[in-house]
Design an enzyme around this catalytic site. Structure first.
Site, short mmCIF file in Angstrom:
data_model
loop_
_atom_site.label_atom_id
_atom_site.label_comp_id
_atom_site.label_asym_id
_atom_site.label_seq_id
_atom_site.Cartn_x
_atom_site.Cartn_y
_atom_site.Cartn_z
N CYS A 167 0.23 -1.72 10.71
CA CYS A 167 0.67 -0.78 9.39
C CYS A 167 -0.13 -1.10 8.23
CB CYS A 167 2.23 -1.13 9.16
SG CYS A 167 2.78 -0.46 7.58
N ASP A 224 2.39 10.47 14.11
CA ASP A 224 2.41 9.30 12.95
C ASP A 224 2.62 10.16 11.73
OD1 ASP A 224 2.03 7.43 10.56
OD2 ASP A 224 1.17 5.96 12.08
N HIS A 256 4.70 6.34 13.79
CA HIS A 256 4.14 5.11 13.35
C HIS A 256 4.91 3.72 13.73
CE1 HIS A 256 1.96 3.02 10.06
NE2 HIS A 256 3.08 2.53 9.98
#
Length: 288
Positions: A167, A224, A256
């Site tokens: 991330c 995502d 994601h």
């Protein structure tokens, strides 16, 4: 190491306050990630030296989590770069997973000066009050300090240096590959590739492609919503034009944070495939 006064500089970035907001790591999982999923992976510390350490930096020290085999030494070194939630239990567990495989893994708390995100429950607070205020230059310097700490421990072979991040940390992987010429390989998990520059974040990964020193594997999800497929494809083309050794995997029907086993976004098949690819990438590029 003496903490600098307000207004002094460390490694080129401004030290905006006396001391550090975060002096110890979070216990358990970040509040914003609750409740934790029943499928959460828990890696024990049996046979490991694992726990919190303090890493000296130019303006004081930052907390970090370190894990390596208890016996032996000169282990390949992996920097584990936190998610947006800081160094909480998931990141610690990843360090232990690496250690079980014979690596020296270290995850420095890279928000130490700006704030403790582990107590926030609102993503907007995490980003607005802390994450947006963390300078890229500071992060690069702190990662360098983590490498120096590992080397001085006598347990790590920093000539075999890799980095992986998730991330927020996925973006950092690309930037650090352009920063450190001694890096052997990196693996970026769903890290943002493009963005609007500001004073603290002057470059995006796509802007530093020409400067990347190490082979990079990028692992992304087709669904995502924060990292559009067109930005992934733009990065793929930029790497190709620059002649860089890189591979980007785009997992279909995958969101994601698909490696985050403690969250609903976890996708077991994609996560396990990505982990296998990570280990093979490190082995093929001198981090083993």
């Amino acid at each position: 190491m003496q903490i600098q006064e307000r207004g002094e500089k460390a490694s080129g970035f401004d030290v905006s306050r006396r001391g550090f907001v975060v002096t110890t790591l979070a216990t358990g999982f970040a509040a914003a990630t609750q409740p934790v999923s029943a499928q959460t992976i828990a890696t024990d510390a049996k046979g490991l030296t694992a726990g919190e350490v303090k890493i000296p930096v130019k303006d004081g020290e930052i907390p970090a989590y370190r894990a390596c085999p208890a016996e032996g030494g000169s282990f390949p070194t992996v920097l584990v770069v936190q998610e947006i939630f800081g160094v909480h239990e998931h990141i610690k567990d990843i360090c232990r997973r690496f250690a079980k495989l014979g690596y020296y893994a270290v995850a420095p708390e890279l928000y130490a000066r700006q704030g403790d995100v582990s107590k926030f429950t609102d993503f907007r607070d995490i980003i607005g009050k802390v994450v947006s205020k963390v300078p890229d230059e500071q992060v690069m310097s702190d990662l360098d300090a983590a490498v120096a700490f590992a080397k001085e421990s006598g347990k790590a072979d920093t000539a075999k240096l890799g980095i992986t991040g998730y991330c927020w940390g996925g973006r950092i992987v690309w930037l650090y590959a352009a920063h450190n010429p001694n890096l052997k390989a990196g693996v970026a998990w769903y890290g943002r590739l493009v963005g609007d520059p500001d004073e603290l974040h002057p470059k995006s990964p796509i802007d530093v492609v020409d400067k990347i020193h190490a082979p990079i594997l990028g692992l992304y999800g087709e669904e995502d919503t924060g990292i559009p497929v067109n930005s992934v494809e733009a990065m793929r083309e930029a790497l190709k034009r620059a002649g860089k050794t890189a591979e980007i995997v785009l997992y279909p029907k995958t969101p994601h944070a698909f490696f985050a086993d403690y969250r609903p976004s976890y996708r077991k098949e994609s996560a396990e495939d990505g982990w296998k690819r990570l280990l093979a990438w490190f082995k093929a590029n001198g981090v083993a």
